[in-house]
Structure formats: structure tokens, C-alpha cells
Motif scaffolding. Structure first.
Motif, PDB file in Angstrom:
ATOM      1  N   UNK A 290       0.825  -1.210   0.000  1.00 14.67           N
ATOM      2  CA  UNK A 290       0.000   0.000   0.000  1.00 14.67           C
ATOM      3  C   UNK A 290       0.850   1.247   0.000  1.00 14.67           C
ATOM      4  N   UNK A 291       1.938   1.188   0.762  1.00 19.45           N
ATOM      5  CA  UNK A 291       2.846   2.338   0.821  1.00 19.45           C
ATOM      6  C   UNK A 291       3.420   2.631  -0.558  1.00 19.45           C
ATOM      7  N   UNK A 292       3.815   1.568  -1.266  1.00 22.39           N
ATOM      8  CA  UNK A 292       4.412   1.771  -2.586  1.00 22.39           C
ATOM      9  C   UNK A 292       3.387   2.308  -3.581  1.00 22.39           C
ATOM     10  N   UNK A 293       2.175   1.758  -3.532  1.00 23.86           N
ATOM     11  CA  UNK A 293       1.134   2.235  -4.446  1.00 23.86           C
ATOM     12  C   UNK A 293       0.820   3.693  -4.153  1.00 23.86           C
ATOM     13  N   UNK A 294       0.725   4.026  -2.871  1.00 21.13           N
ATOM     14  CA  UNK A 294       0.435   5.413  -2.496  1.00 21.13           C
ATOM     15  C   UNK A 294       1.548   6.327  -2.996  1.00 21.13           C
ATOM     16  N   UNK A 295       2.771   5.863  -2.908  1.00 24.27           N
ATOM     17  CA  UNK A 295       3.896   6.659  -3.366  1.00 24.27           C
ATOM     18  C   UNK A 295       3.757   6.985  -4.847  1.00 24.27           C
ATOM     19  N   UNK A 296       3.350   5.965  -5.626  1.00 24.45           N
ATOM     20  CA  UNK A 296       3.214   6.200  -7.058  1.00 24.45           C
ATOM     21  C   UNK A 296       2.051   7.137  -7.352  1.00 24.45           C
ATOM     22  N   UNK A 297       0.882   6.845  -6.767  1.00 21.22           N
ATOM     23  CA  UNK A 297      -0.280   7.665  -7.116  1.00 21.22           C
ATOM     24  C   UNK A 297      -0.095   9.101  -6.650  1.00 21.22           C
ATOM     25  N   UNK A 298       0.510   9.288  -5.489  1.00 18.10           N
ATOM     26  CA  UNK A 298       0.662  10.648  -4.993  1.00 18.10           C
ATOM     27  C   UNK A 298       1.624  11.449  -5.849  1.00 18.10           C
ATOM     28  N   UNK A 299       2.659  10.792  -6.323  1.00 18.76           N
ATOM     29  CA  UNK A 299       3.691  11.536  -7.041  1.00 18.76           C
ATOM     30  C   UNK A 299       3.383  11.680  -8.522  1.00 18.76           C
ATOM     31  N   UNK A 300       2.320  11.024  -8.998  1.00 18.68           N
ATOM     32  CA  UNK A 300       2.069  11.034 -10.442  1.00 18.68           C
ATOM     33  C   UNK A 300       1.885  12.447 -10.963  1.00 18.68           C
ATOM     34  N   UNK A 301       1.168  13.263 -10.208  1.00 16.90           N
ATOM     35  CA  UNK A 301       0.968  14.624 -10.701  1.00 16.90           C
ATOM     36  C   UNK A 301       1.817  15.601  -9.924  1.00 16.90           C
ATOM     37  N   UNK A 302       3.060  15.239  -9.742  1.00 14.74           N
ATOM     38  CA  UNK A 302       4.005  16.095  -9.041  1.00 14.74           C
ATOM     39  C   UNK A 302       4.315  17.319  -9.888  1.00 14.74           C
ATOM     40  N   UNK A 303       4.424  18.456  -9.259  1.00 15.63           N
ATOM     41  CA  UNK A 303       4.838  19.646  -9.993  1.00 15.63           C
ATOM     42  C   UNK A 303       5.617  20.544  -9.050  1.00 15.63           C
ATOM     43  N   UNK A 304       6.541  21.265  -9.603  1.00 17.18           N
ATOM     44  CA  UNK A 304       7.297  22.228  -8.801  1.00 17.18           C
ATOM     45  C   UNK A 304       7.535  23.445  -9.676  1.00 17.18           C
ATOM     46  N   UNK A 305       7.270  24.615  -9.134  1.00 16.29           N
ATOM     47  CA  UNK A 305       7.395  25.819  -9.935  1.00 16.29           C
ATOM     48  C   UNK A 305       7.813  26.968  -9.043  1.00 16.29           C
ATOM     49  N   UNK A 306       8.334  27.980  -9.681  1.00 17.04           N
ATOM     50  CA  UNK A 306       8.770  29.159  -8.953  1.00 17.04           C
ATOM     51  C   UNK A 306       7.674  30.213  -8.996  1.00 17.04           C
ATOM     52  N   UNK A 307       7.390  30.840  -7.882  1.00 18.41           N
ATOM     53  CA  UNK A 307       6.450  31.950  -7.837  1.00 18.41           C
ATOM     54  C   UNK A 307       7.166  33.114  -7.175  1.00 18.41           C
ATOM     55  N   UNK A 308       6.613  34.319  -7.259  1.00 14.99           N
ATOM     56  CA  UNK A 308       7.297  35.453  -6.608  1.00 14.99           C
ATOM     57  C   UNK A 308       7.434  35.244  -5.102  1.00 14.99           C
ATOM     58  N   UNK A 309       6.585  34.427  -4.530  1.00 17.53           N
ATOM     59  CA  UNK A 309       6.626  34.245  -3.091  1.00 17.53           C
ATOM     60  C   UNK A 309       7.182  32.886  -2.702  1.00 17.53           C
ATOM     61  N   UNK A 310       8.009  32.328  -3.544  1.00 23.72           N
ATOM     62  CA  UNK A 310       8.675  31.099  -3.157  1.00 23.72           C
ATOM     63  C   UNK A 310       8.382  29.941  -4.085  1.00 23.72           C
ATOM     64  N   UNK A 356       6.780  21.206  11.095  1.00 23.69           N
ATOM     65  CA  UNK A 356       6.391  19.854  10.775  1.00 23.69           C
ATOM     66  C   UNK A 356       4.916  19.906  10.360  1.00 23.69           C
ATOM     67  N   UNK A 357       4.613  19.453   9.172  1.00 21.36           N
ATOM     68  CA  UNK A 357       3.233  19.474   8.719  1.00 21.36           C
ATOM     69  C   UNK A 357       2.573  18.149   9.061  1.00 21.36           C
ATOM     70  N   UNK A 358       1.278  18.224   9.396  1.00 18.67           N
ATOM     71  CA  UNK A 358       0.595  16.981   9.738  1.00 18.67           C
ATOM     72  C   UNK A 358       0.215  16.213   8.484  1.00 18.67           C
ATOM     73  N   UNK A 359       0.171  16.906   7.356  1.00 13.34           N
ATOM     74  CA  UNK A 359      -0.175  16.207   6.124  1.00 13.34           C
ATOM     75  C   UNK A 359       1.069  15.537   5.561  1.00 13.34           C
ATOM     76  N   UNK A 360       0.870  14.364   4.994  1.00 11.83           N
ATOM     77  CA  UNK A 360       2.042  13.675   4.467  1.00 11.83           C
ATOM     78  C   UNK A 360       2.264  14.086   3.021  1.00 11.83           C
ATOM     79  N   UNK A 361       3.486  13.988   2.609  1.00 12.37           N
ATOM     80  CA  UNK A 361       3.877  14.531   1.312  1.00 12.37           C
ATOM     81  C   UNK A 361       3.914  13.518   0.203  1.00 12.37           C
ATOM     82  N   UNK A 362       4.977  13.597  -0.568  1.00 12.95           N
ATOM     83  CA  UNK A 362       5.057  12.886  -1.834  1.00 12.95           C
ATOM     84  C   UNK A 362       4.770  11.411  -1.712  1.00 12.95           C
ATOM     85  N   UNK A 363       5.600  10.726  -1.013  1.00 14.40           N
ATOM     86  CA  UNK A 363       5.555   9.287  -1.068  1.00 14.40           C
ATOM     87  C   UNK A 363       4.902   8.742   0.178  1.00 14.40           C
ATOM     88  N   UNK A 364       3.910   9.468   0.689  1.00 13.24           N
ATOM     89  CA  UNK A 364       3.371   9.083   1.967  1.00 13.24           C
ATOM     90  C   UNK A 364       4.361   9.406   3.059  1.00 13.24           C
TER      91      UNK A 364
END
Lengths: 553, 185
Positions: A290-310, A356-364
Motif C-alpha cells: 500500500x505504501x508503494x502504491x500510495x507513493x506512485x499515485x501521490x507523485x504522479x501529478x508532481x509539480x514544482x514551480x517558482x512563484x514570486x513568493x517562493x 512539521x506538517x501533519x499532512x504527508x507529502x510525496x511518497x506518503x
């Protein structure tokens, strides 16, 4: 659309923000909030009870008699008892009372849950009997996260989480309307930056009318790219291809462990002939899978971009999160490469942050993994975003030397362990080393599991040098750069004793110099006139170094 | 406020006792060019020894329980612990004398350890809070310990064995200089 029209200059008085939610007044959350926060579970429980009682109700209404209930059926017994004692009316009234009480509770908890955003802080009040009041200072913001769990997302609601330095010190606004959440994030960042933008591009959203319009809006939001086009200037700089993501997951240590576990189970089950072994290990296998599947599904629409505020990092397929990290909130960065990723040239980037955020990130995992997997080019681009100074174009050669190189490098930038350290660093003696750039310290480790830790000087808390008996016998020492707690611990062992001493002196001096010049607490205050309301917000005395426009943090 | 305020109580010749003598020794060891370290109060040696003694007695007695319950060779366990704590006691004076701090222009330098040496440099501006705490034994000797807390848990600057007025002076001084050199997180 309104953003193409020349916007009339807003008078300097008052905050020029996009939404009216950041006007310093108290506001309430999305009306459906109680539903998302446990109300749905409540409705589901009622549904389950009703379904279970269906037969009973039919019997009661139509007088069926032939339903046989098992003797051990506790629920049926209880109802039999109620019917026998003619307490059915009392029971129904009691249930109704509880129901009304719960609904009233949900309603009042929504009424009492208010927030306001002023020039200096975000404040949330909640609770009926036990009031809580949480306040997060804007100049201490470490990141703003817009999260859309699946069900609220269907209803067009989003959660805004403002990370403030500290463990679980986050201020949550759950839930807001999706559109408001994005706009409010920009407003908060604008207020926090210490700058005052005279133009406020309105979201220009025609409010949908009727159910059809609402449905259109919902569908549009679901299908929309995770990064709000309107608020983001450039596109995501890293494209996450599914092939690479799946490949990297299959080549991760976790997957190898899963395979070994499965093989061990099958072999032992076959050899011993005891099939129950298969079931005994099942929960563990399901967990890892489950951890591995979650890692894939969560990261599928990964994006990173620069904005004026970070930097803005987005994750998630069904439930999405999208976090903005203002400049200077990254306390250290580690670029690492597991052994099996090496033939493909894949790397992974993790960071240390003060919150520390309570929400989990990319790969769970916790939201410390900024890039789940990427090529060397991706690493260059992401590092450039995360550490604009330390990974500027003229530092790329140094970073590359840190990622791929061995030995001191052409210009001798890296000081590596001396030959006598071979006892302690069998393979990595020539890789184990450090380099100091004017902006950051680079610690390079590992010949098999390659890694590079970059600690920017303005974020470094302190530096230390250690020596135990073993290192002393070899005339070696180890050095540590201290940053806020996180997955990265920037240390380097087995250095020559004089190198370590020099490291200690140089790093201590550079960290001091960088801390004095740092303006990131109010990152735009230097560019535009500092907003009067923002500067007035500082409760502590102004910094006595007159050249330093940064607010004391 | 200056650094000179703090050495009033402290034995100035203590600094010399940890200065390395043999040259080959020096080359292997971590050493600093600074020599004017502020040392902790010699009374802290007694405090440290008493607390080591208390722990040592409790642990040794505890480890002898199997012996009293009839395990013939059990006394070796107790003897081992007793020897260990005696060694710790024996090196305590040297260990305490190795603890030192130095208030530099913009940062605090802290050192401790003979066998396991550690030097830390913490800029004043990184200070989040200063803590003075006093255990029962230290209080009986008029001592306290000062903890300099930064945003990084690993900084770990804990100066034990300061006379109370020195500790308070040092705290006020640190707060004052931190205010003028404030840095972000």
C-alpha cells in the motif's frame, strides 16, 4: 479576463489583497465544514444502523412475524426487549434527542470557528465549551499548504494550512472554498512578504449560477492542473514521467524488502507445508504494498514551480496538496542516490524545514521529500529554486563535483579525508569531503550511496567539531553543522584534524556574516517600501544594525 | 557588560591544567588557538562526584541482587559496575576542568570533554532562549547550569557548574547581545 486590463491603482491605504478574507475581520469557514470534519462518518453510521434495522422496521410496520433472529444476536435482543417493554417511543425520542444535539453541536462548532488575517498574524478561534485561540505570526511562516482531500475536493472545498516554525505549530483553516483558498494563500504571502503590491489581480471568476453551473465548476476544478494557472507564472520545471516513477519505486530499497519478504514466505510455506504462514505475513505485505502504491499515485501529478513568493510544490492524484515555501525557509537540502538508481542517473531531494506538517507529502512520507525522483537536470533545476544563491549558475560546477565527483576536484574545492582514514571510509575515502562556497557549506559523502548535503549559511544555527579516542588515534575529527531537526543531519566524519579545525573557524565566521545580511523573514521588504503596518507589527525592538531591513524574528 | 565579569569566581590557573604539553599529543588532539577560556566552578567537581557516587551506589547494589538471590558468580557483575564508576569518579576532576566557554565578539564558544572532545560555536543571534536550572545537589553548593537553546536541538550548549550570580549575569549578558544581533530562524 480582468488580469489583461490595466488595473486601476489601489490607494496605498488599506491592504490591496485579492479576497476580502484577509481584511483583518473575523470570518467563518466553508458551511459544509462539519460534514467534512467527521459529519460524513456520522451520516454513514446512521446509514449503517438504518440498513441493519430495516428488517426490524418492516416487521414493526407490516407485522411480519417470520424473521428468525439468532439467539446470540445482541442487537435484535435489545430491540425485542424494547418492543416487549413498550419503550419503543421512548427509545425513538432519545435517539432523536441525541441526533438534534449532535446537529446543534456541529452547527455551533461551525459558528464559533472563526479566523482572521491581519498584517501581522493569522488567528483562529474555535471550540464551544473549551475555547482555543491560535495565532501564527506572518513573519514566521515556513510554508502555506493548500490541501484537497478527495471528498471535500468533490464539494469544491480546500484546506489551508499555514506552517509556522515549531513542531505541530500549524494554523489550519479547514475548510474554505477552493478558489478562496488559493487566493487567500496569495494574500497571506503578500502580507507576510512585507511588500505591498499596488495591483491586485482579481480572480475574475464569474460566479456560477444554478446547479448546472455549479457542476461545471466542480468538474473544471477536478480536472484543472494542480497549479493554479492564474497564480503561477512559469510552468512546472520538472516533468514526472510515470515510467520513471514506477521504475524508481521498483528499484527502491522498500520494494526489494517486499520482494525478499514475499520470497521468504513462499519458500517457507512450501517447505513446511504450513499454508497459514502465508496469512501470517499478509498484513505486513499489504502494508508495504500500500505504501508503494500510495507513493506512485501521490507523485504522479508532481509539480514544482517558482512563484514570486517562493517555491510551489504540488502532489497528489485524488487528494491533492500544494505547498508554497517562501524564500529562506529551507534549512538544509540533501541530494541522494540509492545504489540501484545509479544506472539510470536518478536522484532524490529532501529538505529540513522548521515546521512539521501533519499532512504527508510525496511518497506518503513527511513533506520533506521535495523531489521524489529526478534526473541530474531536474536536480539542477530544483536546487536552483530551493537555494537560489547557493545553487546559482556559477555554483553549478561545484554542485556537480559534489554530486558526481571524487577527490578534491580540479580546483581542489573539496577537502577530502586523508589516506589514513581509509580504515574508516573503505570505499568513500576520496568522496568523503566538504567544500565551502560563500553562500553554503557542502558536505559530500558515500561512494556507494552517494549523497550531498547543502546547508545555506543564513539558516545554520551553530557548528561543532568532535573527536573521540578512535578518531584521535588516527589524527581525525568529525564536524557537524546544526540545523533545525529533520531527516537530514549534516555531519561529516573522518576529516583531518587541521581541516576540521579550519572548517570550524570558517563556517562559524561565514554563518555569522550571513545571518547579519539575511532578509528572508520579510523577503520583499527590501525590494519595495516596507509596508508600514507590517513593520509596525514587530513587537520587539528594531534591529540595531541599521543596514538590516529584516524584521527581528 | 564584558567577559571580564565572569572570571571573578573562577580559578584562573585551571585554564593551564588542560593545556596540552606534549607536542605529539597536540597534533593528534583537537586544539583551539584560544587560551582565555572561562572555566566552571571547581565546586562543580564535588557536585558531579556526589551525583556519580549516588548513581554508582544504586546501580552497584542493584546489580548485586542476583548474587544475593544465589547466583554464585553474581558478585562479578557488581564488581564490574563498581570499577566502572570508580574510573568515572577518578576522571571527574579532569572532565569538569575541560568544560569551558568563551564569549567572543559575535558568538559563544563552548568546549567539553577530554576523551570525547566537543567544540561548539553558536552565534548569539541564534538564541531562542536561555534556561537556568538547579538540581538539589548543585543548589546546596550554590551552583546552577545554564542552557543556551537554539532552533537546532543538536546545538546542545549546556554549561554546568556556574555560581548562581555568574549564571544570572551570563544569562542577562546573552539576552542583551542576542537582542542586538538578532537573526531569523
Amino acid at each position: 479576463m480582468s488580469e489583461h486590463e490595466p488595473v486601476a491603482p489601489v490607494p496605498p491605504a488599506g491592504t490591496s489583497t485579492v479576497t476580502d478574507l484577509a481584511d483583518g475581520e473575523w470570518h467563518r469557514l466553508h458551511p459544509a465544514t462539519p460534514l467534512f470534519r467527521g459529519g460524513l462518518a456520522f451520516i454513514a453510521i446512521i446509514g449503517v444502523i438504518i440498513v441493519n434495522l430495516r428488517d426490524r422496521i418492516l416487521e414493526l410496520w407490516f407485522g411480519y412475524d417470520d424473521i428468525n433472529t439468532g439467539p446470540g444476536d445482541l442487537e435484535a435482543d435489545a430491540i425485542d426487549f424494547l418492543v416487549r417493554e413498550e419503550l419503543i417511543i421512548v427509545a425513538l425520542l432519545a435517539a432523536l434527542g441525541v441526533l438534534l444535539l449532535l446537529i446543534a453541536g456541529f452547527y455551533f462548532s461551525w459558528r464559533m470557528h472563526t479566523f482572521r488575517i491581519t498584517g501581522e498574524a493569522v488567528e483562529v478561534r474555535s471550540g464551544i465549551l473549551f475555547r482555543t485561540n491560535r495565532k501564527g505570526r506572518l513573519d514566521r511562516i515556513q510554508g502555506i499548504n493548500v490541501g484537497r482531500p478527495f471528498v471535500p475536493r468533490l464539494f469544491g472545498a480546500a484546506k489551508l494550512e499555514i506552517s509556522v516554525a515549531g513542531n505541530d505549530a500549524n494554523v489550519q483553516l479547514a475548510y474554505l472554498r477552493s478558489r478562496d483558498a488559493d487566493a487567500l494563500r496569495r494574500d497571506i504571502l503578500l502580507l507576510a512578504s512585507g511588500a505591498r503590491r499596488d495591483t491586485a489581480a482579481s480572480p475574475g471568476a464569474p460566479s456560477a449560477t444554478g446547479i448546472g453551473g455549479m457542476l461545471d465548476e466542480r468538474v473544471g476544478e477536478l480536472l484543472a492542473p494542480e497549479l493554479d494557472v492564474e497564480l503561477t507564472e512559469p510552468k512546472s520545471i520538472v516533468h514526472m514521467s510515470p515510467g520513471r516513477l514506477i521504475g524508481s519505486t521498483f528499484l527502491s530499497e522498500t520494494f526489494i524488502i517486499l520482494v525478499i519478504m514475499l520470497a521468504a514466505i513462499v519458500v517457507s510455506a512450501v517447505v513446511s507445508g504450513e499454508l497459514f504462514l502465508l496469512f501470517a505475513m499478509l498484513p505486513g505485505v499489504i502494508g508495504i504494498g500500500g505504501f508503494l502504491v500510495a507513493r506512485i499515485t501521490r507523485s504522479l501529478r508532481y509539480s514544482i514551480a517558482s512563484t514570486p513568493d517562493g517555491v510551489r510544490v504540488g502532489f497528489g492524484l485524488l487528494s491533492t496538496t500544494n505547498e508554497t515555501l517562501p524564500p529562506g525557509r529551507i534549512h538544509s537540502v540533501r541530494v541522494s542516490q540509492p545504489l540501484l538508481w545509479r544506472p539510470f542517473g536518478w536522484w532524490q531531494i529532501a529538505v529540513n524545514r522548521a515546521s512539521r506538517s501533519s499532512q504527508s507529502g510525496a511518497a506518503g512520507q513527511q513533506q520533506t521529500t521535495i523531489l521524489p525522483v529526478g534526473s541530474l537536470d531536474d536536480v539542477r533545476a530544483v536546487l536552483g529554486l530551493l537555494l537560489p544563491e547557493a545553487a546559482s549558475p556559477e555554483r553549478q560546477a561545484l554542485l556537480e563535483q559534489g554530486l558526481l565527483g571524487t577527490g578534491p576536484g580540479e580546483g581542489g574545492e573539496f577537502r577530502v579525508s586523508p589516506p589514513r582514514a581509509r580504515v574508516l571510509r573503505w570505499f568513500s575515502r576520496r568522496r568523503n569531503g566538504f567544500a565551502l562556497s560563500p553562500e553554503a557549506v557542502l558536505l559530500r559523502t558515500g561512494a556507494i550511496w552517494r549523497g550531498l548535503v547543502v546547508v545555506p549559511f543564513p539558516r545554520m544555527q551553530s557548528v561543532s567539531v568532535h573527536q573521540g579516542p578512535l578518531l584521535r588515534a588516527l589524527r581525525l575529527a568529525s564536524v557537524h553543522a546544526h540545523t533545525v531537526a529533520g531527516p537530514i543531519s549534516p555531519t561529516l566524519g573522518a576529516l583531518d584534524v587541521t581541516d576540521a579545525g579550519r572548517f570550524f573557524d570558517d563556517v562559524a565566521a561565514s554563518a555569522l556574516r550571513a545571518a547579519q545580511a539575511d532578509t528572508s523573514p520579510r523577503w520583499r521588504a527590501g525590494a519595495v517600501d516596507a509596508a508600514p503596518s507590517a513593520s509596525a507589527a514587530s513587537t520587539t525592538a528594531e534591529s540595531e544594525t541599521a543596514t538590516d531591513p529584516a524584521e527581528p524574528a | 557588560m564584558s567577559t571580564a565579569d565572569h572570571d571573578s569566581e573562577l580559578d584562573s590557573d585551571l585554564a593551564a591544567t588542560v593545556a596540552p604539553t606534549a607536542t605529539s599529543y597536540t597534533a593528534r588532539r583537537l586544539e583551539r588557538p584560544e587560551t582565555e577560556w572561562q572555566r566552571v566552578s571547581p565546586r562543580y567537581i564535588v557536585v558531579d562526584m556526589i551525583s556519580t557516587l549516588i548513581t554508582g551506589v544504586i546501580v552497584t547494589v542493584g546489580s548485586l541482587i542476583p548474587f544475593w538471590l544465589g547466583w554464585e558468580q553474581g558478585w562479578m557483575l557488581g564488581a564490574g559496575f563498581a570499577a566502572l564508576f570508580l574510573i568515572v569518579l577518578a576522571v571527574t576532576p579532569r572532565r569538569v576542568r575541560s568544560i569551558g566557554y568563551l564569549l567572543r565578539e559575535d558568538d559563544l564558544l563552548f568546549r567539553r570533554g577530554i576523551m570525547f572532545q566537543r567544540f561548539v560555536a553558536v552565534p548569539y543571534g541564534r538564541m531562542q532562549l536561555v534556561d537556568i536550572s538547579r538540581g538539589p545537589i548543585a543548589r546546596a553548593f550554590g551552583l546552577g547550569e545554564l542552557k543556551f537553546v537554539t532552533a537546532a536541538a543538536s546545538s546542545g550548549v549546556l554549561i554546568p557548574g556556574l555560581p548562581l550570580d555568574t549564571a544570572e549575569e551570563l544569562r542577562d549578558h546573552l539576552v542583551a547581545v542576542a537582542e542586538t544581533r538578532r537573526a531569523g530562524l
